[in-house]
Design an enzyme around this catalytic site. Sequence first.
Site, PDB file in Angstrom:
ATOM      1  N   CYS A  54       0.838  -1.199   0.000  1.00  0.00           N
ATOM      2  CA  CYS A  54       0.000   0.000   0.000  1.00  0.00           C
ATOM      3  C   CYS A  54       0.875   1.252   0.000  1.00  0.00           C
ATOM      4  O   CYS A  54       2.104   1.169   0.057  1.00  0.00           O
ATOM      5  CB  CYS A  54      -0.927   0.000   1.215  1.00  0.00           C
ATOM      6  N   PHE A  77       2.774   4.458   1.428  1.00  0.00           N
ATOM      7  CA  PHE A  77       3.528   4.724   2.654  1.00  0.00           C
ATOM      8  C   PHE A  77       4.135   3.458   3.270  1.00  0.00           C
ATOM      9  O   PHE A  77       4.497   3.444   4.445  1.00  0.00           O
ATOM     10  CB  PHE A  77       2.662   5.449   3.688  1.00  0.00           C
ATOM     11  N   LYS A 121       7.799   1.323  -0.592  1.00  0.00           N
ATOM     12  CA  LYS A 121       8.116   0.680  -1.876  1.00  0.00           C
ATOM     13  C   LYS A 121       9.191   1.446  -2.640  1.00  0.00           C
ATOM     14  O   LYS A 121      10.177   0.867  -3.092  1.00  0.00           O
ATOM     15  CB  LYS A 121       6.853   0.574  -2.736  1.00  0.00           C
ATOM     16  N   GLU A 153       6.173   2.953  -9.578  1.00  0.00           N
ATOM     17  CA  GLU A 153       4.742   3.196  -9.814  1.00  0.00           C
ATOM     18  C   GLU A 153       4.260   2.410 -11.035  1.00  0.00           C
ATOM     19  O   GLU A 153       3.539   2.919 -11.897  1.00  0.00           O
ATOM     20  CB  GLU A 153       4.475   4.693  -9.995  1.00  0.00           C
ATOM     21  N   ILE A 154       4.634   1.155 -11.083  1.00  0.00           N
ATOM     22  CA  ILE A 154       4.360   0.337 -12.264  1.00  0.00           C
ATOM     23  C   ILE A 154       2.873   0.097 -12.478  1.00  0.00           C
ATOM     24  O   ILE A 154       2.436  -0.233 -13.588  1.00  0.00           O
ATOM     25  CB  ILE A 154       5.140  -0.998 -12.179  1.00  0.00           C
TER      26      ILE A 154
END
Length: 207
Positions: free
Chosen positions: A16, A18, A21, A89-90
């Site tokens: 998710c 925050f 990642k 941000e794939i």
Amino acid sequence: MYVMTQSGWLELICGCMFSGKSEELIRRVRRAQFAKQEVKVFKPTIDNRYSEDAVVSHNGNSVIAIPVATPAEMFRYISAATDVVAIDEIQFFSDDIIDVVQTLADCGYRVIAAGLDQDFRGEPFGPVPALMAIAESVTKLQAVCTVCGSPASRTQRLINGAPASYDDPVILVGASEAYEPRCRHHHEVPGKPKKRYNHPLAGHTGE
């Protein structure tokens, strides 16, 4: 984990918002750069929250990135000298990203990808489920629920401080003022279709 004897594979970092990642992707990129490997970092043009030409974590760490509108554009920047391809941000890319990633891994590139596995509705997000299935390594991170402090696996979208409706658009890029990490039990999506089954132990507290 077994040692890779052949070059070319996919590492997926998901979770998710925050959950760290981008921070983890940046860490792996810097480690590869320290090892004198040539790294190409990409991000979708739609992600311009903090920078148009860098991957920036919520902690403020960053690495220079190439913004691309479509997955196929990445091939223009990748050469035989490239060792590692990193993609942040794939989830915002079309399903074409699946074939692009497969091609890169098959050609011997180490691919590091990071993205949301669920959208704000708590449903699988874009190409990420398929990428999880084909990846050699999947790292699923959690944040901390802003309501109760439990491990958070879902992203709560807030519009003017209130939970966003199920019918809202899936893609709406924002930062802390628009999203919060939540656990399963404090994730709210007004208008979300009811579950098919009503389990007879619905009142079970787990204690």
